[in-house]
Design an enzyme around this catalytic site. Structure first.
Site, PDB file in Angstrom:
ATOM      1  N   GLN A 281       0.855  -1.191   0.000  1.00 29.58           N
ATOM      2  CA  GLN A 281       0.000   0.000   0.000  1.00 29.58           C
ATOM      3  C   GLN A 281       0.885   1.233   0.000  1.00 29.58           C
ATOM      4  O   GLN A 281       2.091   1.158   0.281  1.00 29.58           O
ATOM      5  CB  GLN A 281      -0.879   0.034   1.257  1.00 29.58           C
ATOM      6  CG  GLN A 281      -2.055  -0.929   1.205  1.00 29.58           C
ATOM      7  CD  GLN A 281      -3.044  -0.674   2.341  1.00 29.58           C
ATOM      8  OE1 GLN A 281      -2.737   0.015   3.317  1.00 29.58           O
ATOM      9  NE2 GLN A 281      -4.226  -1.243   2.211  1.00 29.58           N
TER      10      GLN A 281
ATOM     11  N   ALA B  96      -6.564  11.887   3.813  1.00 26.45           N
ATOM     12  CA  ALA B  96      -5.674  10.717   3.815  1.00 26.45           C
ATOM     13  C   ALA B  96      -6.165   9.753   2.748  1.00 26.45           C
ATOM     14  O   ALA B  96      -7.337   9.755   2.388  1.00 26.45           O
ATOM     15  CB  ALA B  96      -5.697  10.041   5.184  1.00 26.45           C
TER      16      ALA B  96
HETATM   17  C1  FA5 Z   1      -7.385   0.456   3.861  1.00 34.73           C
HETATM   18  O1  FA5 Z   1      -6.503  -0.359   4.064  1.00 34.73           O
HETATM   19  C2  FA5 Z   1      -7.349   1.831   4.458  1.00 34.73           C
HETATM   20  N1  FA5 Z   1      -6.265   1.915   5.389  1.00 34.73           N
HETATM   21  C3  FA5 Z   1      -7.238   2.840   3.345  1.00 34.73           C
HETATM   22  C4  FA5 Z   1      -7.458   4.256   3.773  1.00 34.73           C
HETATM   23  C5  FA5 Z   1      -6.375   5.058   4.069  1.00 34.73           C
HETATM   24  C6  FA5 Z   1      -8.762   4.742   3.877  1.00 34.73           C
HETATM   25  C7  FA5 Z   1      -6.579   6.378   4.467  1.00 34.73           C
HETATM   26  C8  FA5 Z   1      -8.965   6.046   4.268  1.00 34.73           C
HETATM   27  C9  FA5 Z   1      -7.870   6.857   4.549  1.00 34.73           C
HETATM   28  P1  FA5 Z   1      -8.673  -1.058   2.192  1.00 34.73           P
HETATM   29  O2  FA5 Z   1      -8.787  -2.231   3.045  1.00 34.73           O
HETATM   30  O3  FA5 Z   1      -9.844  -0.785   1.302  1.00 34.73           O
HETATM   31  O4  FA5 Z   1      -8.412   0.242   2.980  1.00 34.73           O
HETATM   32  O5  FA5 Z   1      -7.360  -1.209   1.267  1.00 34.73           O
HETATM   33  C10 FA5 Z   1      -6.883  -0.155   0.459  1.00 34.73           C
HETATM   34  C11 FA5 Z   1      -6.509  -0.662  -0.937  1.00 34.73           C
HETATM   35  O6  FA5 Z   1      -5.592  -1.763  -0.838  1.00 34.73           O
HETATM   36  C12 FA5 Z   1      -7.690  -1.243  -1.721  1.00 34.73           C
HETATM   37  O7  FA5 Z   1      -8.374  -0.220  -2.376  1.00 34.73           O
HETATM   38  C13 FA5 Z   1      -7.017  -2.183  -2.684  1.00 34.73           C
HETATM   39  O8  FA5 Z   1      -6.520  -1.467  -3.827  1.00 34.73           O
HETATM   40  C14 FA5 Z   1      -5.815  -2.673  -1.897  1.00 34.73           C
HETATM   41  N2  FA5 Z   1      -6.072  -3.996  -1.333  1.00 34.73           N
HETATM   42  C15 FA5 Z   1      -6.883  -4.332  -0.300  1.00 34.73           C
HETATM   43  N3  FA5 Z   1      -6.842  -5.629  -0.045  1.00 34.73           N
HETATM   44  C16 FA5 Z   1      -5.974  -6.171  -0.934  1.00 34.73           C
HETATM   45  C17 FA5 Z   1      -5.475  -7.500  -1.172  1.00 34.73           C
HETATM   46  N4  FA5 Z   1      -5.846  -8.516  -0.413  1.00 34.73           N
HETATM   47  N5  FA5 Z   1      -4.597  -7.689  -2.182  1.00 34.73           N
HETATM   48  C18 FA5 Z   1      -4.177  -6.646  -2.943  1.00 34.73           C
HETATM   49  N6  FA5 Z   1      -4.597  -5.371  -2.753  1.00 34.73           N
HETATM   50  C19 FA5 Z   1      -5.491  -5.135  -1.768  1.00 34.73           C
END
Ligand code: FA5
Length: 346
Positions: free
Chosen positions: A217, A314
């Site tokens: 990420q 963020a």
């Molecule tokens: C989060 O992890 C939040 N921390 C994001 C955030 C940051 C929200 C700051 C608000 C403010 P989420 O679980 O949706 O959110 O993951 C963010 C991104 O990581 C997703 O949009 C996707 O592109 C990627 N992602 C999530 N899970 C996976 C996975 N298992 N494999 C690959 N990419 C993934």
């Protein structure tokens, strides 16, 4: 004269054993036994010798000639028989060298460097954080209290602490997102700030074409006076257009994240199928790229920032999924399989 004949023999023997090809041997023969060769010159000198010395010298010369012819024939046989006797001495500098295989940067690292360079050009600081994190930073300070159902969203790997060591920061986990660095980084900074945190995160996931258990990420945080949602959308749009070098279609959906208010999910039109639907985008034509939103006042307070004075946005970018669209890769798991057939395509 006899002395000269012995020297001749020593030189000729040496030249015969040093010849490594039939052509070289032929050259030796001409040099020593040819019509104008060394032996012919010696025989010419016989005439000038005193009468009594001539027979002995003549006999020795004939003997040497016979020995030489036999030695040449013997060497020729062994050269014809295959490899030269001393191949280790053969150095053909015109032979093409062996190609050395060389490696290159992993496509994921290459892509991550591109992402960070774009944010860097937009004035963002680039920082890193720990992958083994405490529940205090991974959840509590992000407004996800213990036993809150929101914790279930992030299927967490817990890490056993060294025996007897009880952390004041709660249990240890493999960070489930890069968001804990929002609060950690603000412990040593004051607004205005603008930084990104690229890095690895871990989730106890069932893997498929768009889900891995370990992935990358890139967190982003901007805090200043008067920051609004439009700043968030504008920043992300400029980032995506710089990255893809063209106008890209994005879709903004409301989403709940306890550490932002409002919370937004940003999807990008799937470039793998041109929005028509494929396994990578689960036939929807859209791929979820990042979670984002305006930093929650409680989280600003946890950072030691006054929410009445400052606001911020963020985001948490899914680097692997963005890379899939960038390179046209249809399965997120390929990046982690060390398969040369995949890696050699970059
Ligand atoms: C989060 O992890 C939040 N921390 C994001 C955030 C940051 C929200 C700051 C608000 C403010 P989420 O679980 O949706 O959110 O993951 C963010 C991104 O990581 C997703 O949009 C996707 O592109 C990627 N992602 C999530 N899970 C996976 C996975 N298992 N494999 C690959 N990419 C993934």
């Amino acid at each position: 004269m006899l002395e000269q004949l012995e020297q001749f023999k020593t030189q000729a023997d040496k030249a015969i054993t040093s010849a490594n090809t039939l052509q070289e041997l032929r050259d030796v023969e001409v040099h020593f036994l040819g019509r104008r060769g060394k032996l012919a010159l010696l025989l010419q000198q016989l005439r000038d010798l005193p009468q009594e010395e001539r027979p002995a010298a003549g006999a020795r010369a004939n003997e040497l000639k016979k020995d030489l012819i036999a030695a040449l024939a013997h060497r020729a046989e062994s050269l014809k028989g295959g490899t030269p006797a001393s191949t280790s001495h053969v150095l053909d500098i015109t032979w093409p060298g062996e190609r050395m295989p060389y490696g290159h940067i992993h496509p994921l690292t290459r892509f991550l460097r591109l992402v960070t360079s774009i944010f860097s050009s937009m004035g963002f600081e680039i920082i890193e954080g720990p992958e083994v994190e405490s529940t205090k930073y991974n959840f509590d300070l992000l407004n996800i209290p213990k036993d809150h159902p929101a914790r279930d969203v992030w299927d967490t790997f817990f890490v056993r602490s060294p025996e007897g060591v009880k952390s004041a920061e709660g249990d240890l986990v493999l960070r489930t997102h890069t968001s804990p660095m929002q609060v950690r980084a603000m412990e040593t900074r004051t607004p205005p700030v603008r930084f990104i945190v690229p890095g690895r995160v871990y989730r106890h996931e069932a893997t498929d074409a768009s889900h891995e258990a370990m992935f990358y990420q890139c967190e982003g945080l901007v805090i200043d006076r008067g920051i609004r949602v439009t700043d968030l959308l504008g920043t992300l749009k400029i980032f995506l257009q710089t990255l893809f070098e063209k106008k890209v279609k994005i879709r903004v959906r409301p989403e709940f994240y306890p550490f932002v208010e409002p919370g937004l999910d940003i999807d990008m039109s799937c470039l793998l199928c041109d929005g028509k639907g494929c396994p990578a985008c689960k036939q929807s034509g859209w791929m979820e790229m990042m979670g984002s939103g305006m930093v929650h006042p409680k989280v600003l307070t946890n950072m030691g920032v006054d929410p009445k004075v400052y606001s911020g946005f963020a985001f948490g970018l899914g680097i692997d999924r963005l890379m899939m669209l960038y390179f046209g890769i249809d399965d997120v798991r390929l990046s982690y399989q060390s398969d040369m057939r995949f890696l050699e395509q970059f």
